[in-house]
Design a protein around this motif. Structure first.
Motif, PDB file in Angstrom:
ATOM      1  N   THR A 182     -12.185 -22.700 -18.354  1.00 51.46           N
ATOM      2  CA  THR A 182     -11.775 -22.124 -19.642  1.00 51.46           C
ATOM      3  C   THR A 182     -12.398 -22.909 -20.796  1.00 51.46           C
ATOM      4  OG1 THR A 182      -9.661 -21.665 -18.559  1.00 51.46           O
ATOM      5  CG2 THR A 182      -9.761 -21.343 -20.938  1.00 51.46           C
ATOM      6  N   ALA A 183     -12.311 -24.238 -20.721  1.00 53.44           N
ATOM      7  CA  ALA A 183     -12.872 -25.071 -21.789  1.00 53.44           C
ATOM      8  C   ALA A 183     -14.380 -24.876 -21.879  1.00 53.44           C
ATOM      9  CB  ALA A 183     -12.533 -26.539 -21.533  1.00 53.44           C
TER      10      ALA A 183
ATOM     11  N   SER B 257     -12.588 -27.943 -16.579  1.00 54.96           N
ATOM     12  CA  SER B 257     -11.946 -26.678 -16.943  1.00 54.96           C
ATOM     13  C   SER B 257     -12.966 -25.579 -17.223  1.00 54.96           C
ATOM     14  CB  SER B 257     -11.069 -26.877 -18.190  1.00 54.96           C
ATOM     15  OG  SER B 257     -10.679 -25.613 -18.707  1.00 54.96           O
TER      16      SER B 257
ATOM     17  N   HIS C 104      -8.538 -26.033 -25.162  1.00 56.97           N
ATOM     18  CA  HIS C 104      -8.599 -27.198 -26.046  1.00 56.97           C
ATOM     19  C   HIS C 104      -8.220 -28.486 -25.310  1.00 56.97           C
ATOM     20  CE1 HIS C 104      -9.086 -24.170 -29.120  1.00 56.97           C
ATOM     21  NE2 HIS C 104      -7.996 -23.573 -28.691  1.00 56.97           N
ATOM     22  N   SER C 105      -8.334 -28.453 -23.963  1.00 56.12           N
ATOM     23  CA  SER C 105      -7.918 -29.602 -23.160  1.00 56.12           C
ATOM     24  C   SER C 105      -8.949 -30.730 -23.169  1.00 56.12           C
ATOM     25  CB  SER C 105      -7.681 -29.164 -21.708  1.00 56.12           C
ATOM     26  OG  SER C 105      -8.911 -28.723 -21.134  1.00 56.12           O
ATOM     27  N   GLY C 106     -10.207 -30.377 -23.390  1.00 52.81           N
ATOM     28  CA  GLY C 106     -11.272 -31.375 -23.298  1.00 52.81           C
ATOM     29  C   GLY C 106     -11.566 -31.776 -21.867  1.00 52.81           C
ATOM     30  N   ASP C 107     -10.982 -31.072 -20.902  1.00 55.02           N
ATOM     31  CA  ASP C 107     -11.197 -31.374 -19.474  1.00 55.02           C
ATOM     32  C   ASP C 107     -12.568 -30.836 -19.046  1.00 55.02           C
ATOM     33  OD1 ASP C 107     -11.250 -31.499 -16.728  1.00 55.02           O
ATOM     34  OD2 ASP C 107      -9.231 -30.689 -16.449  1.00 55.02           O
TER      35      ASP C 107
ATOM     36  N   HIS D 136      -5.058 -20.826 -23.678  1.00 57.06           N
ATOM     37  CA  HIS D 136      -5.077 -21.522 -24.974  1.00 57.06           C
ATOM     38  C   HIS D 136      -5.006 -23.039 -24.764  1.00 57.06           C
ATOM     39  CE1 HIS D 136      -4.562 -21.996 -29.288  1.00 57.06           C
ATOM     40  NE2 HIS D 136      -3.601 -22.862 -29.038  1.00 57.06           N
ATOM     41  N   GLN D 137      -4.130 -23.472 -23.853  1.00 55.44           N
ATOM     42  CA  GLN D 137      -3.979 -24.913 -23.596  1.00 55.44           C
ATOM     43  C   GLN D 137      -5.248 -25.489 -22.979  1.00 55.44           C
ATOM     44  OE1 GLN D 137      -0.493 -24.769 -21.133  1.00 55.44           O
ATOM     45  NE2 GLN D 137       0.929 -24.921 -22.860  1.00 55.44           N
ATOM     46  N   ARG D 138      -5.811 -24.792 -21.984  1.00 54.41           N
ATOM     47  CA  ARG D 138      -6.990 -25.301 -21.278  1.00 54.41           C
ATOM     48  C   ARG D 138      -8.234 -25.271 -22.180  1.00 54.41           C
ATOM     49  NH1 ARG D 138      -6.422 -28.716 -18.128  1.00 54.41           N
ATOM     50  NH2 ARG D 138      -8.186 -28.200 -16.771  1.00 54.41           N
TER      51      ARG D 138
ATOM     52  N   ILE E  60      -1.751 -20.461 -20.964  1.00 52.47           N
ATOM     53  CA  ILE E  60      -2.537 -21.400 -20.156  1.00 52.47           C
ATOM     54  C   ILE E  60      -3.969 -21.482 -20.692  1.00 52.47           C
ATOM     55  CG2 ILE E  60      -3.589 -21.750 -17.879  1.00 52.47           C
ATOM     56  CD1 ILE E  60      -1.001 -20.484 -16.676  1.00 52.47           C
TER      57      ILE E  60
END
Ligand code: PRT
Length: 107
Positions: free
Chosen positions: A26-27, A24, A18-21, A14-16, A12
């Motif tokens: 995490t981002a 987020s 690089h989400s660009g959100d 790793h996905q978040r 999760i």
């Protein structure tokens, strides 16, 4: 038993990352870099220690979750897979066949 694992949380993160959100956390942490992420990890570690010393079990569970999340973020920014840490721990049990690690004194 929880139907969730640190490996799933790592995926999760790793996905978040690089989400660009823009929402987020995490981002945001990945964008701010290691200094900020490591600082947050340290803060969560201190908060975990405080909960433990106070004997506040509910806070200890919550702060432990914050700590483990931020620890995985720091590992992610460093480019270290969770599996590397698990292999290190496995070596210390003597189960992995890494004899020199299993017999190494712990500091
Ligand atoms: N497990 C967590 C998790 N634990 C803690 N946190 C966040 O860590 C942050 C730190 O909390 P603090 O109170 O210390 O910090 P703060 O006061 O908000 O921030 P500062 O002012 O100190 O910078 C909070 O914003 C929490 O939401 C987490 N954020 C995300 N996750 C996981 O990561 C997934 C993706 O999250 P996003 O990246 O936000 O989409 C989530 O679905 C969760 O599974």
């Amino acid at each position: 038993m929880a139907q969730f694992s640190l490996a799933e949380l790592e995926t999760i993160i790793h996905q978040r990352a690089h989400s660009g959100d823009p929402e987020s956390w995490t981002a945001k942490l990945f964008a701010k870099g290691m200094d900020k992420a490591a600082q947050k990890l340290g803060e969560e570690a201190v908060e975990t220690v405080i909960a433990a010393v106070r004997g506040d079990k509910q806070a200890l569970v919550s702060e432990s979750a914050d700590l483990m999340y931020h620890w995985l973020v720091v590992l992610g920014i460093a480019g270290i897979p969770l599996d590397d840490v698990l292999k290190e721990l496995e070596g210390r049990t003597g189960r992995s066949g890494v004899a020199e690690k299993a017999s190494r004194p712990r500091g």
